[in-house]
Design a protein around this motif. Structure first.
Motif, PDB file in Angstrom:
ATOM      1  N   TRP A 121       0.855  -1.181   0.000  1.00 34.96           N
ATOM      2  CA  TRP A 121       0.000   0.000   0.000  1.00 34.96           C
ATOM      3  C   TRP A 121       0.894   1.236   0.000  1.00 34.96           C
ATOM      4  CZ3 TRP A 121      -5.318   0.554  -0.182  1.00 34.96           C
ATOM      5  CH2 TRP A 121      -6.071  -0.616  -0.073  1.00 34.96           C
ATOM      6  N   PHE A 122       0.535   2.159  -0.856  1.00 32.79           N
ATOM      7  CA  PHE A 122       1.218   3.429  -0.941  1.00 32.79           C
ATOM      8  C   PHE A 122       0.163   4.525  -0.875  1.00 32.79           C
ATOM      9  CE2 PHE A 122       5.594   2.337  -2.232  1.00 32.79           C
ATOM     10  CZ  PHE A 122       5.438   0.980  -2.452  1.00 32.79           C
ATOM     11  N   ARG A 123       0.597   5.733  -0.592  1.00 32.26           N
ATOM     12  CA  ARG A 123      -0.339   6.852  -0.589  1.00 32.26           C
ATOM     13  C   ARG A 123       0.331   8.083  -1.170  1.00 32.26           C
ATOM     14  NH1 ARG A 123      -0.765   7.866   6.001  1.00 32.26           N
ATOM     15  NH2 ARG A 123       1.324   8.763   6.274  1.00 32.26           N
ATOM     16  N   GLN A 124      -0.500   8.938  -1.731  1.00 35.78           N
ATOM     17  CA  GLN A 124       0.003  10.175  -2.315  1.00 35.78           C
ATOM     18  C   GLN A 124      -0.911  11.320  -1.924  1.00 35.78           C
ATOM     19  OE1 GLN A 124       0.555  10.160  -6.588  1.00 35.78           O
ATOM     20  NE2 GLN A 124       2.134  11.735  -6.409  1.00 35.78           N
ATOM     21  N   ALA A 125      -0.330  12.260  -1.205  1.00 43.82           N
ATOM     22  CA  ALA A 125      -1.042  13.472  -0.814  1.00 43.82           C
ATOM     23  C   ALA A 125      -0.809  14.542  -1.871  1.00 43.82           C
ATOM     24  CB  ALA A 125      -0.547  13.945   0.546  1.00 43.82           C
TER      25      ALA A 125
ATOM     26  N   ARG B 259       4.452   9.908  -3.983  1.00 45.03           N
ATOM     27  CA  ARG B 259       3.819   8.721  -3.427  1.00 45.03           C
ATOM     28  C   ARG B 259       4.770   8.081  -2.414  1.00 45.03           C
ATOM     29  NH1 ARG B 259       0.522   5.239  -7.659  1.00 45.03           N
ATOM     30  NH2 ARG B 259       2.586   4.951  -8.594  1.00 45.03           N
ATOM     31  N   GLU B 260       4.224   7.662  -1.278  1.00 44.90           N
ATOM     32  CA  GLU B 260       5.057   7.089  -0.227  1.00 44.90           C
ATOM     33  C   GLU B 260       4.533   5.739   0.224  1.00 44.90           C
ATOM     34  OE1 GLU B 260       5.099   9.535   3.269  1.00 44.90           O
ATOM     35  OE2 GLU B 260       2.971   9.262   3.667  1.00 44.90           O
TER      36      GLU B 260
ATOM     37  N   TYR C   2      -3.190   3.611  -2.678  1.00 43.36           N
ATOM     38  CA  TYR C   2      -3.079   2.664  -3.779  1.00 43.36           C
ATOM     39  C   TYR C   2      -2.546   1.324  -3.268  1.00 43.36           C
ATOM     40  CZ  TYR C   2      -3.009   6.905  -6.676  1.00 43.36           C
ATOM     41  OH  TYR C   2      -3.303   8.106  -7.292  1.00 43.36           O
ATOM     42  N   CYS C   3      -3.006   0.252  -3.883  1.00 43.62           N
ATOM     43  CA  CYS C   3      -2.377  -1.043  -3.624  1.00 43.62           C
ATOM     44  C   CYS C   3      -1.744  -1.549  -4.920  1.00 43.62           C
ATOM     45  CB  CYS C   3      -3.357  -2.058  -3.056  1.00 43.62           C
ATOM     46  SG  CYS C   3      -4.736  -2.510  -4.121  1.00 43.62           S
ATOM     47  N   ALA C   4      -0.760  -2.403  -4.761  1.00 49.98           N
ATOM     48  CA  ALA C   4      -0.031  -2.959  -5.896  1.00 49.98           C
ATOM     49  C   ALA C   4       0.639  -4.246  -5.440  1.00 49.98           C
ATOM     50  CB  ALA C   4       1.007  -1.965  -6.410  1.00 49.98           C
ATOM     51  N   THR C   5       1.171  -4.997  -6.387  1.00 46.31           N
ATOM     52  CA  THR C   5       1.785  -6.278  -6.054  1.00 46.31           C
ATOM     53  C   THR C   5       3.270  -6.282  -6.360  1.00 46.31           C
ATOM     54  OG1 THR C   5       1.261  -7.156  -8.251  1.00 46.31           O
ATOM     55  CG2 THR C   5      -0.338  -7.584  -6.493  1.00 46.31           C
TER      56      THR C   5
ATOM     57  N   VAL D 133      12.074  -9.159  -2.538  1.00 48.21           N
ATOM     58  CA  VAL D 133      12.396  -9.594  -1.180  1.00 48.21           C
ATOM     59  C   VAL D 133      11.983  -8.539  -0.167  1.00 48.21           C
ATOM     60  CG1 VAL D 133      14.273 -11.082  -1.933  1.00 48.21           C
ATOM     61  CG2 VAL D 133      14.762  -8.705  -1.355  1.00 48.21           C
ATOM     62  N   TYR D 134      11.835  -8.955   1.067  1.00 47.35           N
ATOM     63  CA  TYR D 134      11.335  -8.133   2.168  1.00 47.35           C
ATOM     64  C   TYR D 134      12.080  -6.810   2.286  1.00 47.35           C
ATOM     65  CZ  TYR D 134      10.140  -6.791   6.961  1.00 47.35           C
ATOM     66  OH  TYR D 134       9.721  -6.104   8.073  1.00 47.35           O
ATOM     67  N   SER D 135      13.382  -6.840   2.149  1.00 46.08           N
ATOM     68  CA  SER D 135      14.185  -5.635   2.355  1.00 46.08           C
ATOM     69  C   SER D 135      13.892  -4.556   1.324  1.00 46.08           C
ATOM     70  CB  SER D 135      15.679  -5.982   2.328  1.00 46.08           C
ATOM     71  OG  SER D 135      16.033  -6.564   1.101  1.00 46.08           O
ATOM     72  N   SER D 136      13.218  -4.898   0.246  1.00 48.92           N
ATOM     73  CA  SER D 136      12.897  -3.933  -0.814  1.00 48.92           C
ATOM     74  C   SER D 136      11.427  -3.586  -0.872  1.00 48.92           C
ATOM     75  CB  SER D 136      13.354  -4.492  -2.172  1.00 48.92           C
ATOM     76  OG  SER D 136      14.750  -4.642  -2.210  1.00 48.92           O
ATOM     77  N   TRP D 137      10.660  -4.009   0.089  1.00 49.97           N
ATOM     78  CA  TRP D 137       9.212  -3.795   0.045  1.00 49.97           C
ATOM     79  C   TRP D 137       8.816  -2.333  -0.008  1.00 49.97           C
ATOM     80  CZ3 TRP D 137       6.390  -7.634   3.853  1.00 49.97           C
ATOM     81  CH2 TRP D 137       6.466  -8.920   3.315  1.00 49.97           C
ATOM     82  N   SER D 138       9.607  -1.443   0.497  1.00 48.94           N
ATOM     83  CA  SER D 138       9.230  -0.031   0.530  1.00 48.94           C
ATOM     84  C   SER D 138       9.571   0.713  -0.754  1.00 48.94           C
ATOM     85  CB  SER D 138       9.903   0.665   1.712  1.00 48.94           C
ATOM     86  OG  SER D 138      11.307   0.628   1.551  1.00 48.94           O
ATOM     87  N   THR D 139      10.151   0.018  -1.723  1.00 46.92           N
ATOM     88  CA  THR D 139      10.586   0.659  -2.964  1.00 46.92           C
ATOM     89  C   THR D 139       9.489   0.587  -4.011  1.00 46.92           C
ATOM     90  OG1 THR D 139      12.873   0.057  -2.485  1.00 46.92           O
ATOM     91  CG2 THR D 139      12.359   0.707  -4.749  1.00 46.92           C
ATOM     92  N   GLU D 140       8.938   1.708  -4.370  1.00 50.98           N
ATOM     93  CA  GLU D 140       7.781   1.781  -5.272  1.00 50.98           C
ATOM     94  C   GLU D 140       8.058   1.146  -6.630  1.00 50.98           C
ATOM     95  OE1 GLU D 140       6.401   5.744  -5.767  1.00 50.98           O
ATOM     96  OE2 GLU D 140       5.120   5.244  -7.475  1.00 50.98           O
TER      97      GLU D 140
END
Length: 125
Positions: A36-40, A45-46, A95-98, A102-109
């Motif tokens: 899940w990401f969000r954009q204000a 987007r974060e 937003y959601c996406a798939t 790997v876990y260590s890269s989960w925050s990379t859009e």
């Protein structure tokens, strides 16, 4: 190919709760991590958090840790983002996406794909 549809966003008062849904069609979530990401307005987007469908491993941004939580309904092929103690700064399009990274890269859009259309969350009195 997975198609994602987000829903559940609306206007809520500070301190309130919302549950967002990310429903998949076309192919099941099995084998994916759902992010899940969000954009204000006026901001990039974060990352908000991510949930591995098989096993339930989670990750959360520091800004939402302790307030947001994931769950799933396998019969509906849906991931839920429960958002509690909402703050005005949580206002954004979510937003959601798939991904299968790997876990260590989960925050990379850039590692995500199959983005949904987004759902608006507004936290205001």
């Amino acid at each position: 190919q997975v198609q994602l549809v987000e829903s559940g966003g609306r206007l809520v008062e500070p301190g309130g709760s919302l549950r967002l849904s990310c429903a998949a069609s076309g192919r099941a979530f099995s084998g994916y991590t759902i992010g899940w990401f969000r954009q204000a307005p006026g901001r990039e987007r974060e990352f908000v958090g991510a949930y591995r469908w098989s096993g339930g491993t989670t990750a959360y941004a520091d800004s939402v840790k302790g307030r947001f939580a994931f769950s799933k309904d396998s019969t509906k092929n849906t991931v839920y983002l429960q958002m509690n103690s909402l703050k005005p700064e949580d206002t954004a399009v979510y937003y959601c996406a798939t991904t299968k990274v790997v876990y260590s890269s989960w925050s990379t859009e850039s590692y995500y794909y199959n983005w949904g259309q987004g759902t608006q969350v507004t936290v205001s009195s």
